[in-house]
Scaffold this active site. Structure first.
Site, PDB file in Angstrom:
ATOM      1  N   ALA A 138     -13.250 -12.062   5.834  1.00 43.76           N
ATOM      2  CA  ALA A 138     -13.236 -10.621   5.519  1.00 43.76           C
ATOM      3  C   ALA A 138     -13.100 -10.503   3.976  1.00 43.76           C
ATOM      4  O   ALA A 138     -12.429 -11.493   3.451  1.00 43.76           O
ATOM      5  CB  ALA A 138     -12.348  -9.839   6.301  1.00 43.76           C
ATOM      6  N   GLN A 144     -13.476   1.572  -1.808  1.00 42.41           N
ATOM      7  CA  GLN A 144     -13.512   0.265  -1.337  1.00 42.41           C
ATOM      8  C   GLN A 144     -14.787  -0.003  -0.556  1.00 42.41           C
ATOM      9  O   GLN A 144     -15.221   0.838   0.167  1.00 42.41           O
ATOM     10  CB  GLN A 144     -12.405  -0.160  -0.377  1.00 42.41           C
ATOM     11  N   VAL A 161      -5.240 -11.915   6.797  1.00 39.87           N
ATOM     12  CA  VAL A 161      -6.284 -12.985   6.608  1.00 39.87           C
ATOM     13  C   VAL A 161      -5.627 -14.235   6.516  1.00 39.87           C
ATOM     14  O   VAL A 161      -4.280 -14.262   6.117  1.00 39.87           O
ATOM     15  CB  VAL A 161      -7.131 -13.003   5.429  1.00 39.87           C
ATOM     16  N   ARG A 172      -4.213   6.063  -2.295  1.00 40.92           N
ATOM     17  CA  ARG A 172      -2.877   5.594  -2.295  1.00 40.92           C
ATOM     18  C   ARG A 172      -1.855   6.669  -3.079  1.00 40.92           C
ATOM     19  O   ARG A 172      -2.306   7.453  -4.076  1.00 40.92           O
ATOM     20  CB  ARG A 172      -2.795   4.308  -2.979  1.00 40.92           C
ATOM     21  N   HIS A 185      -7.087   1.613   2.647  1.00 46.13           N
ATOM     22  CA  HIS A 185      -8.082   0.569   2.363  1.00 46.13           C
ATOM     23  C   HIS A 185      -9.112   0.679   3.455  1.00 46.13           C
ATOM     24  O   HIS A 185      -8.759   1.503   4.495  1.00 46.13           O
ATOM     25  CB  HIS A 185      -7.328  -0.947   2.269  1.00 46.13           C
ATOM     26  N   TRP A 191       0.900  -1.192   0.045  1.00 48.60           N
ATOM     27  CA  TRP A 191       0.068  -0.155   0.003  1.00 48.60           C
ATOM     28  C   TRP A 191       0.924   1.151   0.069  1.00 48.60           C
ATOM     29  O   TRP A 191       1.624   1.650   1.048  1.00 48.60           O
ATOM     30  CB  TRP A 191      -0.707  -0.107   1.261  1.00 48.60           C
TER      31      TRP A 191
END
Ligand code: PHE
Length: 360
Positions: A328, A222, A265, A208, A182, A161
């Site tokens: 998620a 997003q 995740v 970004r 994000h 990112w």
């Protein structure tokens, strides 16, 4: 006045009135005529008021005649008015060289931005599956944007990112604030604020430090999704996102999950749908030399990142990862809109060109 005299007077009013009406050429004079012949102080009105001194029989006769006269004058007035208005319009069209039969100029109407429309459509799909819509801050702490998501300082994954930092430092001289890269920081914020079960979607703007091109913008939206509860499995993730894909892209969709890496995740996946332009074949017509442009010949289109919430993230917000699990996901509504409507440049969304915006 005798009955006889009144009847004569009525005839006279009628004769002169109608004659005068014929001579009137403008709507202004027409109004003067109305006041003079039908107004409260007109001769006719005065006559009608005087009827009370007559006997019942006389009043009936004269009254009926007076009302006839009045009705006739009123009708004649309306007719004359119509004629004058038509003449006026005709005059306007010749004098001003204007075609009054042309349709008027349409009044431009505002509408919702295509991103807003897409965000709402996507959120509604999840709301109907029991998710709640939540929003959060665009200026975010490093703590939520990275640390709470299992991305410590100096972790190489930060390079995923490119961040826009706020010119603000803590006592140690460390930059601690940025424009969120994000919507995932909201995962931590939401879980900190409530106990499971959690089922939320979070639409919002992200930023970004990026050179823009047809597929990259420095700011974009997003939609984050998060579901945490006892016993949530990867099958729930697949089922939910499969249903989402069918609602947005049609009932025939097939989906594909492949391993991908996001620090927050485990396992992490990217989700793709079969290309709806070529039906997943990779080419548009059989025997065609050229591959399908939408999926670049692969037959699949990636639409989002997802995965099972990392135990460290759960621990960080005080959830016991041996009891609670969750999934998620994060997707880009502009990208979804681009795929759905065949838009080939993401920069079109935010360059304020009405030729583009008014198509939606
Ligand atoms: N936040 C990730 C990104 O911006 C997307 C993501 C969200 C991936 C949630 C997995 C789970 O790339």
């Amino acid at each position: 006045m005798t009955t006889e005299a009144i009847l004569v007077k009525l005839e006279e009013i009628k004769g002169i009135g109608l004659h005068g009406l014929e001579a009137i050429e403008t709507l202004e004079y027409l109004e003067e005529w109305r006041v003079a012949y039908l107004g409260r102080r007109s001769q006719l009105a005065q006559l009608l008021r005087g009827l009370s001194s007559l006997s019942f029989e006389e009043r009936r006769l004269v009254g009926a005649r007076a009302n006839e006269t009045k009705a006739l004058l009123e009708q004649s007035l309306l007719k004359r008015e119509e004629i004058l208005k038509e003449a006026d319009a005709a005059l306007l069209s010749t004098k001003e060289e204007m075609d009054i039969t042309l349709p008027g100029r349409p009044v431009p109407l505002g509408r919702l931005h295509p991103t807003t429309q897409m965000v709402r459509e996507i959120c509604n799909a999840f709301v109907s599956m029991g998710f709640q819509v939540v929003e959060g801050p665009e200026v975010e702490w490093d703590h939520y944007n990275f640390e709470m998501l299992n991305i410590p300082k100096d972790h190489p994954a930060r390079d995923m990112w490119n961040s826009l930092w706020i010119d603000y430092a803590d006592e140690d001289g460390e930059r601690t604030m940025l424009l969120r890269t994000h919507t995932s920081p909201m995962q931590a914020r939401i879980m900190e604020g409530m106990r499971p079960p959690v089922r939320v979607v979070v639409p919002g703007k992200c930023y970004r430090y990026e050179a823009t091109d047809a597929t990259h913008e420095w700011h974009f939206f997003q939609i984050e999704g998060l579901a945490v509860d006892e016993g949530i499995t990867f099958a729930d993730l697949k089922g939910t996102l499969y249903e989402f894909a069918r609602r947005i892209f049609g009932p025939q969709r097939r989906v594909r999950f492949r391993c991908d890496y996001f620090p927050f995740v485990e396992p992490g996946v990217d989700m793709a749908i079969d290309c709806f332009a070529c039906q997943g074949r990779g080419f548009l017509s059989s025997g065609a030399e050229e591959g399908c442009r939408l999926c670049r010949g692969s037959g699949w289109i990636e639409i989002m990142g997802a995965g099972m919430v990392h135990p460290k993230v759960l621990e960080g917000v005080g959830y016991d990862p041996t009891i609670y699990t969750g999934f998620a996901f994060g997707l880009g509504p502009e990208r979804i809109a681009m795929l759905k409507y065949g838009i080939d440049d993401i920069r079109l969304f935010y360059s304020n060109d009405l030729r583009f915006l008014s198509q939606f």
